[in-house]
Enzyme design. Structure first.
Site, PDB file in Angstrom:
ATOM      1  N   ASN A  66     -11.025  -2.716  -5.392  1.00 28.58           N
ATOM      2  CA  ASN A  66     -10.259  -1.739  -6.175  1.00 28.58           C
ATOM      3  C   ASN A  66     -10.903  -1.391  -7.523  1.00 28.58           C
ATOM      4  O   ASN A  66     -10.490  -0.430  -8.175  1.00 28.58           O
ATOM      5  CB  ASN A  66      -8.811  -2.212  -6.394  1.00 28.58           C
ATOM      6  CG  ASN A  66      -7.950  -2.108  -5.142  1.00 28.58           C
ATOM      7  OD1 ASN A  66      -7.060  -2.930  -4.908  1.00 28.58           O
ATOM      8  ND2 ASN A  66      -8.193  -1.092  -4.324  1.00 28.58           N
TER       9      ASN A  66
ATOM     10  N   ASP B 131       0.831  -1.212   0.000  1.00 27.99           N
ATOM     11  CA  ASP B 131       0.000   0.000   0.000  1.00 27.99           C
ATOM     12  C   ASP B 131       0.866   1.263   0.000  1.00 27.99           C
ATOM     13  O   ASP B 131       1.983   1.255   0.488  1.00 27.99           O
ATOM     14  CB  ASP B 131      -0.919  -0.032   1.238  1.00 27.99           C
ATOM     15  CG  ASP B 131      -2.120   0.888   1.073  1.00 27.99           C
ATOM     16  OD1 ASP B 131      -2.347   1.397  -0.046  1.00 27.99           O
ATOM     17  OD2 ASP B 131      -2.827   1.104   2.076  1.00 27.99           O
TER      18      ASP B 131
END
Ligand code: IPE
Ligand code: IPE
Ligand code: MG
Length: 262
Positions: free
Chosen positions: A86, A38
């Site tokens: 996502n 991330d």
């Protein structure tokens, strides 16, 4: 001159990393390391670059971390590359992310083969664009005989959808009389998850300072050691990985038992 200096610095850094690797290798190495990669967007933002530039840089980190994990003797490295959530991102970003496996594998597949790495994937492949699917399938096929580290990409992966799928399969089997409800136990569930053939993760790392799982391996991480680092994924390097492994080695895993009785 500058080149010469940089080369010297690189040699010194590599030597330092070699030493660090040798050092942690003398103790227990986690068999399965799972990483929530991330912070690509924030890495780019800090440099006034578009978010996708961060994803591109993050791809280089994937290569570096896979190489070092392999050298460390990690058996399985699972990398969370794209979650089932996502898809909510802007189309341009999703398209870019869907092109990354192709680019990554066309650049590094030869190297992965040389390093005896086996590429695998968890997640719902069927919803990926054809070019992404093809790139991944090609890499899986080309490395399937390799018996070194498994580089397992979680692509269009979501833990809840995995559990739903597992439940559907089990109910279907029960309806057909292939399994009795009383025979459903943890082992049976394990073998119906996408990670059926893998050991469960020993260590979970999430970069970028976020402290959540974001729908990643909820079942499988039940007894993993967690580590959250502020380093953004594109900045995460071999030294960072070694540091995480060292921290792991200092943990006392009790698995519900009492100290020292593992
Ligand atoms: C991780 O970086 C990559 C994916 C989730 C695909 P992000 O894109 O989430 O980066 P941040 O969290 O916005 O910084
Ligand atoms: C988790 O990161 C998914 C991946 C790293 C692929 P996100 O950036 O999507 O997670 P949230 O939205 O911050 O929880
Ligand atoms: Mg993020």
């Amino acid at each position: 001159m500058l080149n010469k200096l940089m080369r010297k610095k690189n040699v010194a850094t590599n030597k330092l990393l070699d030493e660090e690797v040798a050092n942690v290798k003398s103790k227990k190495i986690p068999a399965h390391v799972a990483i929530i990669m991330d912070g690509n967007g924030r890495w780019a933002k800090k440099r006034n670059l578009p978010r996708v530039a961060g994803h591109h840089e993050g791809m280089k980190t994937v290569r570096e971390i896979a190489r070092i994990a392999n050298r460390l003797g990690v058996k399985v490295l699972t990398l969370y590359a794209f979650s089932t959530e996502n898809w909510k991102r802007p189309k341009l970003e999703v398209d870019f992310l869907m092109r990354l496996p192709g680019e990554f594998l066309s650049t590094y597949l030869t190297e992965l083969i040389e390093e005896n790495v086996r590429v695998e994937m968890i997640g719902d492949l069927s919803l990926l664009p054809n070019h992404t699917k093809k790139a991944i399938q090609k890499a899986i096929e080309a490395t399937k005989e390799n018996d070194g580290m498994v580089l397992n990409f979680a692509m269009n992966y979501g833990s809840r959808s995995e559990i739903v799928r597992c439940t559907q399969e089990l109910v279907k089997k029960a309806a057909k009389g292939e399994i009795h409800w009383e025979d459903i136990n943890e082992e049976v569930i394990n073998t119906h998850l996408m990670t059926a053939h893998l050991p469960e993760p020993d260590l979970l790392i999430r970069t970028s300072g976020e402290v959540r799982l974001s729908n990643f391996m909820l079942w499988q991480l039940a007894y993993a050691e967690f580590s959250f680092t502020d380093v953004l994924w594109p900045d995460f390097d071999g030294h960072c990985l070694v540091k995480e492994i060292k921290e792991f080695q200092s943990r006392n895993r009790r698995f519900g038992s009492v100290e020292g009785e593992e």
